[in-house]
Design a protein around this motif. Structure first.
Motif, PDB file in Angstrom:
ATOM      1  N   UNK A  40      -7.615  -7.497  -3.432  1.00 45.02           N
ATOM      2  CA  UNK A  40      -8.717  -7.072  -4.217  1.00 45.02           C
ATOM      3  C   UNK A  40      -9.387  -5.677  -4.089  1.00 45.02           C
ATOM      4  N   UNK A  41      -9.040  -4.960  -3.020  1.00 42.66           N
ATOM      5  CA  UNK A  41      -9.496  -3.581  -2.771  1.00 42.66           C
ATOM      6  C   UNK A  41      -8.527  -2.423  -3.424  1.00 42.66           C
ATOM      7  N   UNK A  42      -7.241  -3.036  -3.662  1.00 43.95           N
ATOM      8  CA  UNK A  42      -6.311  -2.187  -3.911  1.00 43.95           C
ATOM      9  C   UNK A  42      -6.731  -1.408  -5.384  1.00 43.95           C
ATOM     10  N   UNK A  43      -6.964  -2.102  -6.395  1.00 41.64           N
ATOM     11  CA  UNK A  43      -7.243  -1.350  -7.621  1.00 41.64           C
ATOM     12  C   UNK A  43      -8.246  -0.332  -7.477  1.00 41.64           C
ATOM     13  N   UNK A  44      -9.233  -0.199  -6.446  1.00 43.21           N
ATOM     14  CA  UNK A  44     -10.192   0.841  -6.469  1.00 43.21           C
ATOM     15  C   UNK A  44      -9.577   2.012  -5.305  1.00 43.21           C
ATOM     16  N   UNK A  45      -8.496   1.774  -4.690  1.00 41.95           N
ATOM     17  CA  UNK A  45      -7.987   2.677  -3.794  1.00 41.95           C
ATOM     18  C   UNK A  45      -7.521   3.904  -4.273  1.00 41.95           C
ATOM     19  N   UNK A  46      -7.899   5.094  -3.945  1.00 39.65           N
ATOM     20  CA  UNK A  46      -7.759   6.288  -4.713  1.00 39.65           C
ATOM     21  C   UNK A  46      -6.124   6.679  -4.888  1.00 39.65           C
ATOM     22  N   UNK A  47      -5.577   6.313  -3.939  1.00 39.59           N
ATOM     23  CA  UNK A  47      -3.909   6.621  -3.628  1.00 39.59           C
ATOM     24  C   UNK A  47      -3.035   5.728  -4.373  1.00 39.59           C
ATOM     25  N   UNK A  48      -3.385   4.438  -4.108  1.00 41.67           N
ATOM     26  CA  UNK A  48      -2.557   3.333  -4.714  1.00 41.67           C
ATOM     27  C   UNK A  48      -3.056   2.715  -5.882  1.00 41.67           C
ATOM     28  N   UNK A  49      -4.258   2.886  -6.300  1.00 40.38           N
ATOM     29  CA  UNK A  49      -4.764   2.087  -7.503  1.00 40.38           C
ATOM     30  C   UNK A  49      -3.869   2.293  -8.837  1.00 40.38           C
ATOM     31  N   UNK A  50      -3.478   3.427  -8.885  1.00 39.76           N
ATOM     32  CA  UNK A  50      -2.930   3.753 -10.268  1.00 39.76           C
ATOM     33  C   UNK A  50      -1.525   3.097 -10.067  1.00 39.76           C
ATOM     34  N   UNK A  51      -0.854   2.782  -9.072  1.00 39.48           N
ATOM     35  CA  UNK A  51       0.542   2.237  -9.019  1.00 39.48           C
ATOM     36  C   UNK A  51       0.436   0.920  -9.294  1.00 39.48           C
ATOM     37  N   UNK A  52      -0.556   0.303  -9.082  1.00 42.77           N
ATOM     38  CA  UNK A  52      -0.386  -1.258  -8.922  1.00 42.77           C
ATOM     39  C   UNK A  52      -0.940  -1.827 -10.272  1.00 42.77           C
ATOM     40  N   UNK A  53      -1.504  -0.985 -11.044  1.00 40.93           N
ATOM     41  CA  UNK A  53      -1.971  -1.644 -12.306  1.00 40.93           C
ATOM     42  C   UNK A  53      -0.807  -2.272 -13.109  1.00 40.93           C
ATOM     43  N   UNK A  54      -0.920  -3.615 -13.139  1.00 39.43           N
ATOM     44  CA  UNK A  54       0.017  -4.178 -14.041  1.00 39.43           C
ATOM     45  C   UNK A  54       1.444  -4.686 -13.328  1.00 39.43           C
ATOM     46  N   UNK A  55       1.300  -4.266 -11.934  1.00 39.42           N
ATOM     47  CA  UNK A  55       2.768  -4.573 -11.408  1.00 39.42           C
ATOM     48  C   UNK A  55       2.537  -5.262 -10.321  1.00 39.42           C
ATOM     49  N   UNK A  56       1.432  -5.636  -9.668  1.00 40.88           N
ATOM     50  CA  UNK A  56       1.400  -6.663  -8.348  1.00 40.88           C
ATOM     51  C   UNK A  56       0.544  -7.850  -8.756  1.00 40.88           C
TER      52      UNK A  56
ATOM     53  N   UNK B 240       0.785  -1.451   0.048  1.00 39.52           N
ATOM     54  CA  UNK B 240      -0.230  -0.074  -0.188  1.00 39.52           C
ATOM     55  C   UNK B 240       0.860   1.099   0.011  1.00 39.52           C
ATOM     56  N   UNK B 241       2.127   1.066  -0.333  1.00 38.15           N
ATOM     57  CA  UNK B 241       3.113   2.361  -0.298  1.00 38.15           C
ATOM     58  C   UNK B 241       3.653   2.514  -1.756  1.00 38.15           C
ATOM     59  N   UNK B 242       3.083   3.713  -1.967  1.00 33.30           N
ATOM     60  CA  UNK B 242       3.525   3.902  -3.422  1.00 33.30           C
ATOM     61  C   UNK B 242       5.042   3.828  -3.745  1.00 33.30           C
ATOM     62  N   UNK B 243       5.904   4.213  -2.877  1.00 35.36           N
ATOM     63  CA  UNK B 243       7.470   3.686  -3.040  1.00 35.36           C
ATOM     64  C   UNK B 243       7.588   2.403  -3.439  1.00 35.36           C
ATOM     65  N   UNK B 244       6.922   1.410  -3.010  1.00 33.30           N
ATOM     66  CA  UNK B 244       7.234   0.229  -3.425  1.00 33.30           C
ATOM     67  C   UNK B 244       7.225   0.145  -4.890  1.00 33.30           C
ATOM     68  N   UNK B 245       6.251   0.719  -5.707  1.00 27.48           N
ATOM     69  CA  UNK B 245       6.044   0.445  -6.997  1.00 27.48           C
ATOM     70  C   UNK B 245       6.794   1.544  -7.811  1.00 27.48           C
ATOM     71  N   UNK B 246       7.259   2.563  -7.165  1.00 22.27           N
ATOM     72  CA  UNK B 246       8.392   3.490  -7.669  1.00 22.27           C
ATOM     73  C   UNK B 246       9.743   2.955  -7.828  1.00 22.27           C
ATOM     74  N   UNK B 247      10.075   1.972  -6.843  1.00 17.34           N
ATOM     75  CA  UNK B 247      11.415   1.262  -6.822  1.00 17.34           C
ATOM     76  C   UNK B 247      11.420   0.035  -7.563  1.00 17.34           C
TER      77      UNK B 247
END
Length: 274
Positions: A176-192, A145-152
């Motif tokens: 399952x709820x991360x895709x709709x999370x307003x903060x993290x959703x855009x970061x996880x697409x295709x990555x998690x 749930x941390x954007x930094x994870x997907x930045x690295x």
């Protein structure tokens, strides 16, 4: 009749006493199974932590002395509250009592975070594998749930091995709820990528994660390339047996163990609440 409709003098409201040293308020509790529960508490204003770290939490003991255990913080570093995920041990000194907490109760929390399951303890790479069993998913609930994870990292693979299918509910609901999370959703697409496995019941994927990794089935199931020390990094949180088995498998593949003061290809957490 509602209380405000009752006749007669109003009862004086007794204010809640101020929080004592290291006390925090329980804000939510959810029981996932008869063995597993999660809860959220207020966050000390002064607390700063890195996603993946743990703190000491607990209750006052019968003798008046604090009864504390190490718990990974399951919420990300940006969250206004702190979340924890715990097993229920019927005769456990702490969890036998902690499982009965309710919203509004107070728990003890020592605001001195530490731990090795942090991004700073890994050297740069392309893929990050998170290996967990049982409540060992807690620090990864923070990190995914941390954007930094997907930045690295270009890809993040979360594995969660449990005995029974119901034991996956906390992690599965979170993912399952991360895709709709307003903060993290855009970061996880295709990555998690999420890879749950079960050891004692029929499931789509059965077996110990160590066997599935060693045989290569995990990579086949996920449709990804085998592990490489040049590009892959890993974090481990589970029982001591899992830690040791995965440590051996990773080192056979050329990964070396890192730490906060010596980043490398993988890290494991030795402080685990089971």
């Amino acid at each position: 009749m509602y209380a405000c409709d009752q006749e007669g003098p109003a009862n004086p409201v007794t204010p809640n006493p101020p929080l004592g040293k290291d006390e925090q308020i329980v804000t939510a509790v959810r029981h996932w199974t008869d063995r597993l529960f999660s809860f959220r508490v207020s966050r000390p204003r002064s607390l700063r932590f890195r996603s993946g770290e743990f703190v000491m939490i607990g209750l006052e003991g019968d003798n008046g002395k604090p009864l504390l255990r190490a718990y990974s913080i399951a919420s990300p570093s940006w969250d206004e509250e702190l979340e924890f995920y715990s097993i229920k041990v019927p005769d456990g000194p702490l969890t036998s009592r902690l499982q009965s907490i309710k919203t509004g109760d107070r728990i003890l929390l020592r605001p001195k975070p530490t731990g090795t399951l942090v991004l700073d303890a890994l050297i740069p790479g392309k893929r990050l594998f998170m290996f967990s069993t049982g409540t060992g998913i807690a620090p990864f609930a923070s990190l995914i749930r941390d954007p930094e994870t997907y930045e690295k990292f270009e890809q993040v693979v979360l594995t969660h091995t449990c005995r029974n299918v119901a034991d996956l509910d906390y992690g599965r609901t979170l993912v399952e709820g991360l895709a709709d999370d307003p903060l993290i959703g855009e970061f996880i697409e295709g990555k998690l990528k999420y890879y749950p496995t079960i050891t004692q019941e029929d499931f789509s994927t059965t077996g110990r994660i160590t066997d599935l990794l060693d045989s290569g089935k995990m990579f086949e199931d996920l449709g990804i390339a085998p592990m490489s020390a040049e590009t892959d990094r890993a974090m481990i949180c589970g029982s001591m047996g899992l830690n040791n088995d995965l440590k051996r498998l990773l080192e056979e593949r050329g990964l070396t163990e890192g730490a906060n003061n010596r980043p490398a290809e993988y890290v494991l957490e030795k402080a685990f609440v089971g």
